[in-house]
Design an enzyme around this catalytic site. Structure first.
Site, PDB file in Angstrom:
ATOM      1  N   ASP A  28       0.400  -1.761   0.175  1.00  0.00           N
ATOM      2  CA  ASP A  28      -0.156   0.550   0.227  1.00  0.00           C
ATOM      3  C   ASP A  28       0.906   1.144  -0.206  1.00  0.00           C
ATOM      4  OD1 ASP A  28      -2.853   0.600   0.355  1.00  0.00           O
ATOM      5  OD2 ASP A  28      -2.018   2.400   1.549  1.00  0.00           O
ATOM      6  N   GLU A  30       0.932   5.206   0.021  1.00  0.00           N
ATOM      7  CA  GLU A  30       0.722   7.015   1.021  1.00  0.00           C
ATOM      8  C   GLU A  30       1.341   7.832   0.097  1.00  0.00           C
ATOM      9  OE1 GLU A  30      -2.499   7.159   2.074  1.00  0.00           O
ATOM     10  OE2 GLU A  30      -2.098   5.224   2.985  1.00  0.00           O
ATOM     11  N   HIS A 170      -5.338   4.973   6.161  1.00  0.00           N
ATOM     12  CA  HIS A 170      -4.923   5.367   5.302  1.00  0.00           C
ATOM     13  C   HIS A 170      -3.290   5.619   5.476  1.00  0.00           C
ATOM     14  CE1 HIS A 170      -7.854   6.541   3.374  1.00  0.00           C
ATOM     15  NE2 HIS A 170      -9.050   7.206   4.002  1.00  0.00           N
ATOM     16  N   ASP A 175      -2.622  -0.220   6.554  1.00  0.00           N
ATOM     17  CA  ASP A 175      -3.865  -0.752   5.346  1.00  0.00           C
ATOM     18  C   ASP A 175      -3.357  -1.894   4.457  1.00  0.00           C
ATOM     19  OD1 ASP A 175      -5.271   1.598   5.548  1.00  0.00           O
ATOM     20  OD2 ASP A 175      -4.715   2.473   4.007  1.00  0.00           O
TER      21      ASP A 175
END
Length: 554
Positions: A28, A30, A170, A175
């Site tokens: 994952d 960001e 998030h 996540d």
């Protein structure tokens, strides 16, 4: 046609990689925005490596994007400029992540987003991107979960639905951990669909219609062997014929893969059963496919339905022979082809007429014709037998020169048309030069095809072998037609086994022209196998001669 009956059920491991044996890297990211092409950068990477339901390791790091993080991103993720100030840059992070993920299947929730950023960074840094296989839990959830189970497929919704141990927030690692729980739940649900391997999962997540998916059971009793499969409709008419090294796996793909060909989707909707013809070897399957297509002429097969529709150039047998375009081969004449169509044959015919002064008129001429010469005679492009300007001996010499070009090497035609092209190009008549080039190309292709066919069809019997996991694939070819196929097991006495195969082989009589005993396509399939690596001639003196015309192909 003889077959070896020793086929046994293929092991499960041979059908695909069981999901329990696959190592997944759930990743994952960001970022500062929604697309790397718009200048958005990665701010955090989190990944979890899992195998068989067990966590093998975790990877997490903030990433300095070398730019200010937008305020709304900070509100969403909690990542501030201060937090990434001392963090490593993506040039340091990406190699470490790729090493962590080496040899795994990448998994992400909305995988296109995450892999898109990673691939973009790899391109900018000129780091080769490994050929990862990728699974998307968004797509998988849409295929596995019923519409009334979850209101949407957001990660937060799915994590709550499956009771994930980590709540998505998030942040990359949390996540990724939540996505692991979602992945394991979805894998558990796949079993109810009969999906147990990575390959089946990848097919299952492709877009198919419910009607196609419901017919998946039609493949359940088919064998995991080389062979031919026939889709049949309610009236038992053949809709489509195909071939595969693994019939069952191939047929299942029609019900689980996204089929981009509209006609195949229509065919599957009409199909009521699938019939399999088990073959000893892949070559036998390819040949049987051609024969079955020619016999049944299935509406959803585009090729090979009309093998009798061929176009040839014939050197006629009459007192004053000429060249003619025909659709059938006869035993009493020289033939060239087959060509891709009448236009291709006409172009090759024009190339021959550039060099050879045989007559181009179509009327039959007796031994002593008496008629007026045509304009071609005045142009010096015909020896004009119609008005007895040429002697039978001189005309016969020209015909023999033409016959030699058709049967061996068209060097004279190539040389003349080569000079013609050069002259036209020198005059900057490039379109005219291209016409000459295309005529010559059609001729050389047709002659090369003919000579390759004759290499095989002239041989009364060829016995050839190639390595097979269980021994040796053995094929008997008679006058270009596959007469028998089987697999000689390791350790089996060779002579007695081969004698038995030959005794059960089809009897084949020679016929007319380059394709006396089989269709053109069958002979070409057989010849491709004969010249493939590892094939050995067991009986017979056959070898690829690479005839004269082939040297002009380039």
């Amino acid at each position: 046609m003889a077959k070896d009956a020793r086929w046994s059920q293929t092991a499960i491991a041979d059908l695909g990689r069981p999901l329990s044996d696959v190592t997944f890297c759930v990743v994952d990211l960001e970022t500062t925005g929604g697309s790397p092409t718009n200048g958005s950068k990665i701010t955090e990477v989190g990944a979890v490596k899992v195998h068989g339901g067990e966590v093998l390791g975790e990877f997490q790091t903030l990433v300095n994007p070398d730019e200010s993080i937008p305020a709304f991103i900070t509100v969403l993720t909690g990542i501030t400029d201060a937090m990434v100030l001392e963090a490593p840059r993506i040039a340091e992070v990406l190699p470490s992540f790729l090493e962590f993920a080496r040899g795994t299947v990448l998994v992400a929730h909305n995988a296109r987003f995450d892999t898109g950023f990673l691939k973009h960074a790899a391109r900018e840094l000129e780091i080769p991107w490994p050929t990862f296989e990728v699974l998307d839990t968004v797509t998988l959830a849409r295929r596995v979960l019923l519409k009334d189970e979850v209101r949407n497929v957001k990660l937060s919704t799915l994590a709550a639905h499956v009771g994930a141990a980590t709540t998505p927030n998030h942040r990359a690692l949390d996540d990724a951990r939540a996505t692991v729980d979602v992945l394991h739940h979805l894998i558990g649900r796949l079993g109810s669909f009969g999906v147990h391997s990575l390959e089946e999962t990848r097919d299952f997540t492709s877009t198919v219609t419910p009607q196609q998916r419901r017919k998946r059971h039609l493949a359940d009793r088919l064998p995991h062997t080389p062979g031919v499969y026939l889709f049949r409709d309610r009236a038992d008419e053949v809709l489509y014929v195909g071939t595969s090294r693994d019939v069952r796996t191939r047929v299942r793909s029609y019900f689980t893969k996204a089929e981009t060909r509209t006609r195949m989707g229509e065919m599957v909707n009409l199909a009521e059963r699938v019939e399999a013809v088990t073959c000893a070897t892949t070559l036998e399957a390819q040949v049987r496919e051609l024969r079955l297509i020619a016999r049944h002429r299935p509406p959803y097969n585009r090729r090979s339905k009309f093998p009798e529709r061929t176009t040839w150039i014939r050197l006629t047998v009459e007192p004053w022979p000429r060249l003619s375009i025909v659709g059938k081969v006869t035993p009493d004449a020289v033939h060239v082809g087959p060509f891709r169509g009448r236009a291709d044959a006409a172009a090759a015919l024009d190339a021959l007429h550039e060099e050879f002064q045989v007559r181009q008129c179509t009327q039959r001429l007796g031994k002593a014709p008496r008629s007026s010469p045509c304009v071609l005679a005045a142009m010096g492009r015909c020896l004009s037998p119609c008005d007895q300007t040429v002697s039978p001996e001189r005309y016969a010499e020209e015909v023999e020169r033409l016959r030699a070009a058709l049967e061996s090497d068209p060097e004279a035609v190539v040389a003349r048309l080569g000079r013609r092209m050069a002259d036209l190009a020198g005059e900057e008549r490039y379109e005219d030069a291209a016409v000459v080039r295309d005529r010559l190309a059609s001729l050389v292709r047709g002659l090369t095809r003919t000579q390759k066919l004759l290499e095989v069809t002239r041989e009364p019997e060829i016995v050839a072998a190639s390595p097979h996991p269980d021994g040796w694939e053995m094929h008997v070819v008679r006058h270009g037609r596959l007469a028998a196929a089987g697999v000689l097991p390791h350790g089996r006495p060779y002579e007695a086994w081969l004698d038995q195969l030959l005794a059960t082989a089809e009897s084949v009589e020679p016929g007319a022209g380059p394709v006396p005993a089989g269709t053109v396509e069958e002979v070409e399939v057989v010849r491709r196998w004969l010249v493939s690596p590892g094939v050995r001639i067991v009986r017979g003196q056959w070898h690829a001669t690479f005839p004269g015309a082939a040297r002009h192909v380039r």
